[in-house]
Design an enzyme around this catalytic site. Structure first.
Site, PDB file in Angstrom:
ATOM      1  N   LEU A 119       0.839  -1.201   0.000  1.00 50.35           N
ATOM      2  CA  LEU A 119       0.000   0.000   0.000  1.00 50.35           C
ATOM      3  C   LEU A 119       0.871   1.247   0.000  1.00 50.35           C
ATOM      4  CD1 LEU A 119      -2.543  -1.073   2.758  1.00 50.35           C
ATOM      5  CD2 LEU A 119      -3.000  -0.941   0.304  1.00 50.35           C
ATOM      6  N   GLY A 120       2.005   1.149   0.650  1.00 45.05           N
ATOM      7  CA  GLY A 120       2.929   2.273   0.724  1.00 45.05           C
ATOM      8  C   GLY A 120       4.269   1.799   1.240  1.00 45.05           C
ATOM      9  N   ALA A 155       7.799   3.246   3.135  1.00 48.44           N
ATOM     10  CA  ALA A 155       8.437   4.354   3.842  1.00 48.44           C
ATOM     11  C   ALA A 155       9.926   4.075   3.994  1.00 48.44           C
ATOM     12  CB  ALA A 155       7.775   4.555   5.199  1.00 48.44           C
ATOM     13  N   SER A 156      10.591   4.896   4.796  1.00 49.86           N
ATOM     14  CA  SER A 156      12.034   4.790   4.925  1.00 49.86           C
ATOM     15  C   SER A 156      12.482   3.514   5.613  1.00 49.86           C
ATOM     16  CB  SER A 156      12.575   5.994   5.698  1.00 49.86           C
ATOM     17  OG  SER A 156      11.894   6.135   6.935  1.00 49.86           O
ATOM     18  N   LEU A 157      11.711   3.051   6.599  1.00 49.67           N
ATOM     19  CA  LEU A 157      12.130   1.913   7.404  1.00 49.67           C
ATOM     20  C   LEU A 157      11.285   0.666   7.195  1.00 49.67           C
ATOM     21  CD1 LEU A 157      12.778   3.769  10.797  1.00 49.67           C
ATOM     22  CD2 LEU A 157      14.336   3.456   8.865  1.00 49.67           C
ATOM     23  N   ALA A 158      10.140   0.796   6.545  1.00 52.49           N
ATOM     24  CA  ALA A 158       9.231  -0.344   6.418  1.00 52.49           C
ATOM     25  C   ALA A 158       8.278  -0.130   5.250  1.00 52.49           C
ATOM     26  CB  ALA A 158       8.439  -0.519   7.716  1.00 52.49           C
ATOM     27  N   GLN A 159       7.530  -1.170   4.933  1.00 53.50           N
ATOM     28  CA  GLN A 159       6.458  -1.043   3.955  1.00 53.50           C
ATOM     29  C   GLN A 159       5.223  -1.753   4.475  1.00 53.50           C
ATOM     30  OE1 GLN A 159       8.820  -2.708   0.741  1.00 53.50           O
ATOM     31  NE2 GLN A 159       7.412  -4.450   0.530  1.00 53.50           N
ATOM     32  N   LYS A 175       2.602  -4.014   8.577  1.00 51.66           N
ATOM     33  CA  LYS A 175       3.796  -3.187   8.431  1.00 51.66           C
ATOM     34  C   LYS A 175       5.022  -4.046   8.717  1.00 51.66           C
ATOM     35  CE  LYS A 175       5.880   1.128  10.107  1.00 51.66           C
ATOM     36  NZ  LYS A 175       5.679   2.333  10.954  1.00 51.66           N
ATOM     37  N   ASP A 199       6.107  12.917  13.049  1.00 51.90           N
ATOM     38  CA  ASP A 199       6.389  12.593  11.656  1.00 51.90           C
ATOM     39  C   ASP A 199       5.118  12.746  10.818  1.00 51.90           C
ATOM     40  OD1 ASP A 199       7.947  11.913   9.511  1.00 51.90           O
ATOM     41  OD2 ASP A 199       7.921   9.756   9.891  1.00 51.90           O
TER      42      ASP A 199
END
Length: 510
Positions: A154-155, A157-161, A176, A308
């Protein structure tokens, strides 16, 4: 200067040659950090050469149109190289790139605009990588954990998806999963970042960004522990349980670990998705008003601040009843403000709104800012020029001219800004980041002229200041006196903003 750049280039080339000379599997795995270091060093070298070759040696008048055009082209080229580095090295580099995208008052717009793509389009990991983490942490394969699992995230990010899935009991969830190599690369990347920042500061003395490294070193280990994120989500949901328009997805604690977080699945559009907002007939001013209310209470009332709020972490939707709902995601990093910081910051905002220079100087000093740079700090936290502050923020709109002026003038104040960021109470660094991200959202929504934002924030500041005074009162009479003073001031604020509202014809959302 050229010798410095040459040394940097040689170092990058040498690291690359040494890295690729390694042969055994064990050595190859251990060389990943060197590959990343080599790549980062070479990128910094290329960016330095861009400026040194195309800009600094031109001899052109710095105010001429030709110089400004070349400078913009250098910024764009440098930003593209930095984006390429972030996408290749991923992890912490993505996190720093997202931060760069939020510094619209400090960095050239070419960098800010180029790096914004990282807020919602970070590089993805393969399903095999995701499956491996789930297997290692939960001891089961994907098919044993879920009845269905969408391979496309779905998305990211810097540390996870995050992936959409369905549990065997029929519950739809968001899964996540931390990027598999992020922990292994974390220490090396942080050391690399620190090393490169020092090199940049050496080559270009006006750039001093050690504070970025220090904050990243402090916050990343916290963000890598999803159990902390789960705890933060539970706490913020409890603090704002009276806000029916705020949704914090429930966490499945029994299926979550330090690297895996399984949450209730929620749908909505990103807070900066103007097409979705228009399609769903959501009023952007109401979105901004709710966000302003949420963050004013976090900062000035609870002292527990989601730090954030980039657009990928805030969703909006219309409920079946037709009301607006905000969905707050990614609870990895929160600023925990001491009561003193909370009250000093509240008093600082009140003094800014009152245009009281003496009090501004006093409360800036309480937050660690020296007298000579307090006007710059006031501009940083408001996102406005000093002239606008002195004219009255609640009655003056932020124009395109003012925004362009800040983007052009603030980079010239880098030494002063660096001094501020090195002086300021560490608790305030996350607040500054939060302010930057929130301003970015309001800029996209075109709601920066909201009068209601100042009313809500003023009320929260007053409540924060007087709560401290009431708590510290030694007798009942003092408590009563301060309580009455609080309500009288809130009444006057309400009358003042009602007057401004009627005069301007603008509606303030509750």
């Amino acid at each position: 200067m050229s010798r410095k750049l040459l040394k940097l280039g040689v170092a990058a080339s040498s690291l690359g040659a040494y890295t690729w000379a390694l042969r055994t599997d064990h050595e190859t795995v251990n060389s990943i950090g060197l590959i990343r270091l080599s790549r980062a060093a070479y990128s910094v070298f290329k960016i330095s050469v861009i400026y040194r070759t195309n800009l600094y040696g031109t001899g052109l008048d710095h105010e001429s149109d030709e110089y400004l055009q070349i400078k913009s082209a250098c910024h764009r080229h440098g930003a593209e190289n930095l984006l390429d580095l972030c996408c290749k090295n991923k992890g912490i580099y993505i996190k720093v790139g997202q931060y760069v995208a939020a510094l619209d008052y400090l960095l050239p717009k070419e960098y800010v605009e180029t790096m914004k793509v990282l807020h919602s389009h970070a590089p993805e990991n393969t399903l095999d990588d995701v499956s491996r983490v789930l297997k290692e942490d939960l001891g089961k394969d994907i098919k044993d954990l879920f009845s269905s699992f969408e391979e496309k995230p779905l998305g990211t990010a810097s540390l996870a998806q995050v992936h959409k899935a369905v549990l065997h009991d029929g519950q739809t969830v968001a899964v996540k999963v931390q990027h598999p190599f992020i922990r292994k690369n974390c220490k090396t990347d942080l050391k690399t970042m620190e090393y490169l920042v020092k090199i940049v500061s050496w080559v270009f003395p006006e750039f001093q960004f050690q504070w970025v490294v220090d904050e990243t070193k402090k916050n990343v280990p916290i963000e890598l522990n999803f159990e902390i994120e789960a705890s933060n989500a539970t706490k913020i949901a409890e603090l704002f349980k009276e806000c029916k328009w705020l949704k914090v997805p429930k966490v499945y604690d029994d299926l979550s670990t330090q690297r895996v977080l399984i949450m209730e699945f929620v749908e909505g559009g990103q807070v900066n998705d103007l097409k979705y907002i228009k399609q769903e007939k959501i009023d952007p001013f109401e979105i901004s008003a709710k966000l302003g209310q949420l963050y004013s209470k976090m900062i000035f009332i609870h002292g527990f601040v989601h730090s954030d709020p980039h657009p990928g972490n805030i969703l909006v939707k219309k409920t079946k009843q037709g009301t607006l709902e905000l969905i707050l995601l990614d609870h990895g990093i929160y600023a925990n403000l001491s009561r003193k910081t909370m009250v000093d910051y509240a008093n600082l905002w009140l003094s800014i709104l009152d245009r009281d220079r003496i009090k501004m100087r006093t409360y800036c000093s309480n937050l660690g800012i020296s007298d000579k740079v307090y006007p710059i700090f006031a501009c940083m936290i408001t996102g406005r020029t000093w002239d606008s502050i002195m004219a009255g923020l609640e009655s003056s709109k932020r124009t395109k001219f003012e925004k362009d002026r800040m983007q052009n003038e603030f980079p010239k104040l880098l030494p002063n800004i660096t001094e501020i960021l090195n002086q300021v109470n560490p608790e305030m660094l996350l607040i500054l980041k939060t302010n930057d991200l929130m301003r970015g959202i309001e800029s996209t929504l075109k709601t920066t002229a909201r009068m209601g934002a100042f009313q809500v924030m003023s009320e929260c500041c007053v409540k924060s200041v007087y709560k401290s005074r009431i708590d510290d009162a030694r007798d009942r009479f003092s408590k009563l006196t301060n309580t009455m003073a609080k309500y009288w001031l809130l009444f006057k604020l309400n009358m003042y903003y009602t007057y401004l509202n009627l005069r301007s014809g603008r509606f303030i959302f509750a």
